[in-house]
Design a protein around this motif. Sequence first.
Motif, PDB file in Angstrom:
ATOM      1  N   GLY A 131       0.860  -1.174   0.000  1.00 42.42           N
ATOM      2  CA  GLY A 131       0.000   0.000   0.000  1.00 42.42           C
ATOM      3  C   GLY A 131       0.894   1.221   0.000  1.00 42.42           C
ATOM      4  N   PRO A 132       0.434   2.338  -0.525  1.00 36.32           N
ATOM      5  CA  PRO A 132       1.296   3.516  -0.659  1.00 36.32           C
ATOM      6  C   PRO A 132       1.948   3.984   0.641  1.00 36.32           C
ATOM      7  CG  PRO A 132      -0.834   3.907  -1.714  1.00 36.32           C
ATOM      8  CD  PRO A 132      -0.911   2.573  -1.042  1.00 36.32           C
ATOM      9  N   ARG A 133       1.251   3.846   1.768  1.00 39.12           N
ATOM     10  CA  ARG A 133       1.810   4.294   3.061  1.00 39.12           C
ATOM     11  C   ARG A 133       2.227   3.136   3.957  1.00 39.12           C
ATOM     12  NH1 ARG A 133      -2.752   7.521   5.562  1.00 39.12           N
ATOM     13  NH2 ARG A 133      -3.908   5.828   4.591  1.00 39.12           N
ATOM     14  N   ASN A 134       2.091   1.902   3.508  1.00 45.44           N
ATOM     15  CA  ASN A 134       2.463   0.735   4.307  1.00 45.44           C
ATOM     16  C   ASN A 134       3.972   0.543   4.236  1.00 45.44           C
ATOM     17  OD1 ASN A 134      -0.279   0.538   4.483  1.00 45.44           O
ATOM     18  ND2 ASN A 134      -0.446  -1.458   3.505  1.00 45.44           N
ATOM     19  N   SER A 135       4.595   0.308   5.388  1.00 45.47           N
ATOM     20  CA  SER A 135       6.045   0.107   5.389  1.00 45.47           C
ATOM     21  C   SER A 135       6.476  -0.653   6.634  1.00 45.47           C
ATOM     22  CB  SER A 135       6.780   1.450   5.301  1.00 45.47           C
ATOM     23  OG  SER A 135       6.478   2.275   6.406  1.00 45.47           O
ATOM     24  N   ILE A 150       6.419  -1.860  12.040  1.00 43.72           N
ATOM     25  CA  ILE A 150       5.544  -2.019  10.884  1.00 43.72           C
ATOM     26  C   ILE A 150       4.355  -1.082  10.985  1.00 43.72           C
ATOM     27  CG2 ILE A 150       4.210  -3.899  11.951  1.00 43.72           C
ATOM     28  CD1 ILE A 150       4.098  -5.226   9.156  1.00 43.72           C
ATOM     29  N   LYS A 151       3.861  -0.659   9.819  1.00 48.84           N
ATOM     30  CA  LYS A 151       2.605   0.097   9.753  1.00 48.84           C
ATOM     31  C   LYS A 151       1.921  -0.230   8.434  1.00 48.84           C
ATOM     32  CE  LYS A 151       3.796   4.446   7.644  1.00 48.84           C
ATOM     33  NZ  LYS A 151       3.359   5.817   7.674  1.00 48.84           N
ATOM     34  N   TYR A 152       0.605  -0.316   8.474  1.00 51.10           N
ATOM     35  CA  TYR A 152      -0.169  -0.576   7.257  1.00 51.10           C
ATOM     36  C   TYR A 152      -1.494   0.197   7.315  1.00 51.10           C
ATOM     37  CZ  TYR A 152      -1.285  -4.414  10.488  1.00 51.10           C
ATOM     38  OH  TYR A 152      -1.574  -5.154  11.607  1.00 51.10           O
TER      39      TYR A 152
END
Length: 172
Positions: A131-135, A150-152
């Motif tokens: 996803g564009p902001r998932n990292s 982590i973030k999603y």
Amino acid sequence: MYRGIDHIGMTVPNIEVATNFFREAFDVKVCYDAQRPEHDPMKGEEVEKQLGLPSGKIIIHMRLLRIGEGPTIELFQLGTKADKDPAKISDLGLHHFALYVDDIKESSKRFEAAGGSLLSEPHPLAGVEDGPRNSGVYGTTPWGSLIELIKYPDGIDYPSESEAKRWSPPKH
């Protein structure tokens, strides 16, 4: 019948050093010490049997920590040398835990400022987690244990055959 993960256990070389790292990196709160170093150590055949400890190993300190809205982390400090280095992803068994973060850049800075080492820069997630902001990013603690940040926020693209959705900590 099963409510969820209660705690994750981790053996560390020094509980005070580990607590300070977790405090600086993740703002942990100490719940309590289940075993204090000034008390008689946990040892002997019964303890070895209950915990799967090799003969002669003793536990001198146990502490439970709380990070945000996730499970508790139970730290163990042995009074004897650990058998081997911390597990890596290439080893069998548990090798890391992940912390959901809202700001991966700031969390990464705090992790490093506390003495941790990132294995790379934060990077996009792949596959169904893309996803564009998932990292995410992996790092090691000062004693070598692996932790993932982590973030999603853009969610997960669950396949139609998924039986459940991934648990995520609630947003504050």
